[in-house]
Design a protein around this motif. Sequence first.
Motif, PDB file in Angstrom:
ATOM      1  N   VAL A 111      19.459 -20.370  10.948  1.00 23.18           N
ATOM      2  CA  VAL A 111      19.016 -19.927   9.620  1.00 23.18           C
ATOM      3  C   VAL A 111      18.737 -18.426   9.606  1.00 23.18           C
ATOM      4  CG1 VAL A 111      17.196 -20.138   7.878  1.00 23.18           C
ATOM      5  CG2 VAL A 111      18.207 -22.193   8.882  1.00 23.18           C
ATOM      6  N   PRO A 112      18.006 -17.879  10.599  1.00 19.25           N
ATOM      7  CA  PRO A 112      17.863 -16.422  10.651  1.00 19.25           C
ATOM      8  C   PRO A 112      19.198 -15.691  10.784  1.00 19.25           C
ATOM      9  CG  PRO A 112      16.187 -17.445  12.008  1.00 19.25           C
ATOM     10  CD  PRO A 112      17.119 -18.539  11.572  1.00 19.25           C
ATOM     11  N   ILE A 113      20.150 -16.258  11.509  1.00 14.57           N
ATOM     12  CA  ILE A 113      21.486 -15.659  11.598  1.00 14.57           C
ATOM     13  C   ILE A 113      22.098 -15.563  10.208  1.00 14.57           C
ATOM     14  CG2 ILE A 113      23.874 -16.075  12.356  1.00 14.57           C
ATOM     15  CD1 ILE A 113      22.691 -17.257  14.944  1.00 14.57           C
ATOM     16  N   ALA A 114      22.052 -16.661   9.466  1.00 11.65           N
ATOM     17  CA  ALA A 114      22.624 -16.679   8.115  1.00 11.65           C
ATOM     18  C   ALA A 114      21.959 -15.634   7.228  1.00 11.65           C
ATOM     19  CB  ALA A 114      22.472 -18.070   7.506  1.00 11.65           C
ATOM     20  N   SER A 115      20.646 -15.509   7.327  1.00 11.87           N
ATOM     21  CA  SER A 115      19.938 -14.537   6.481  1.00 11.87           C
ATOM     22  C   SER A 115      20.404 -13.122   6.770  1.00 11.87           C
ATOM     23  CB  SER A 115      18.423 -14.655   6.680  1.00 11.87           C
ATOM     24  OG  SER A 115      18.015 -14.141   7.932  1.00 11.87           O
TER      25      SER A 115
END
Length: 357
Positions: A167-171
């Motif tokens: 999720v942090p990667i996607a953000s």
Amino acid sequence: MISSFSSTMLIRSILKKQSSLSSYNNILRRNNYSSSSECVPPARKVVVLGAAGGIGQPLSLLMKLNPLVSMLSLYDIVGTPGVTSDLSHANTRSQVVGYMGEGNLGKALEGADLVIIPAGIPRKPGMTRDDLFNINAGIVKGLCTAIAKYCPHALVNIISNPVNSTVPIASEVFKKAGTYDERRLFGVTTLDVVRAKTFYAAKAQVPVSAVNVPVVGGHAGITILPLFSQATPKADSLSEEEITALTKRTQDGGTEVVEAKAGKGSATLSMAYAGALFADACLKGLNGVPDVVECSFVESNVTELPFFASKVRLGKNGVEEVLGLGPLSDNEKQGLEALIPELKSSIDKGIKFANQS
């Protein structure tokens, strides 16, 4: 394990046939979608990335059966034509289209309202979610780059593990592309809630359909913190030792399935079930259904961490409100304190990966 009763409830709720939409139609009429006596839900395109995989296939089936979906777009690097042909024979509302190979990813995504990402490799015996990182992190990064280009306003539900990092990667990918909207990015932690409800209902000897258990934190090991002190209906008969055992079983639920499958798979069916439940909640929110609340791993200021799983109110823009933790037991306070460093490490790892190239 999901009980047969839970499966029945799923069929009776999100998997209704088109002929049983009367209550939903009432909601639509109240929200001015249609003044006719026989209205249908708004057209919604749902995309499943990784549709031919172990989670992707049953998840695609469940979304095909969901009457809120009008267009179901299936994408994978291999195997998509067969899955698409098979599902297209089911006589439900949604039209099914399939796309295979990187060259067709954009076509799969165009016009999406909701993108669900179960793509990646599954966990095997002895593997931690961190062991999945090097492969799945790259997959999620590539898919989110395409999402930013072809459907930047879609809600994005990330299932691919380790969710605490993906999720942090996607953000970060969306930030670089200038399309980031924190309200539209979700880590799907619904399986933790499903397990907590199932295990609690069995131990408390109450109908699982009546049970609610918030699960906060993250989506791996000790970062999974079920708040059994807030569970309903209240089971005062459960001892502190029983609650501790329920907490550990919820945290180790994925390992329980991996070991039971003896190296031949991970939690695919229950994950597909949970993913379909959360996707259904997102669609209801988009369609204006009031008071849709689910737990999810989202950008948050509930703790000092930039991302945290907690109860989220869903609406027409995705996240309408991130709800607080509420009162915690002493054991839950200790669990929260213990999970923070591990969850922070996973979040930082994802951010670093996204920005290293």
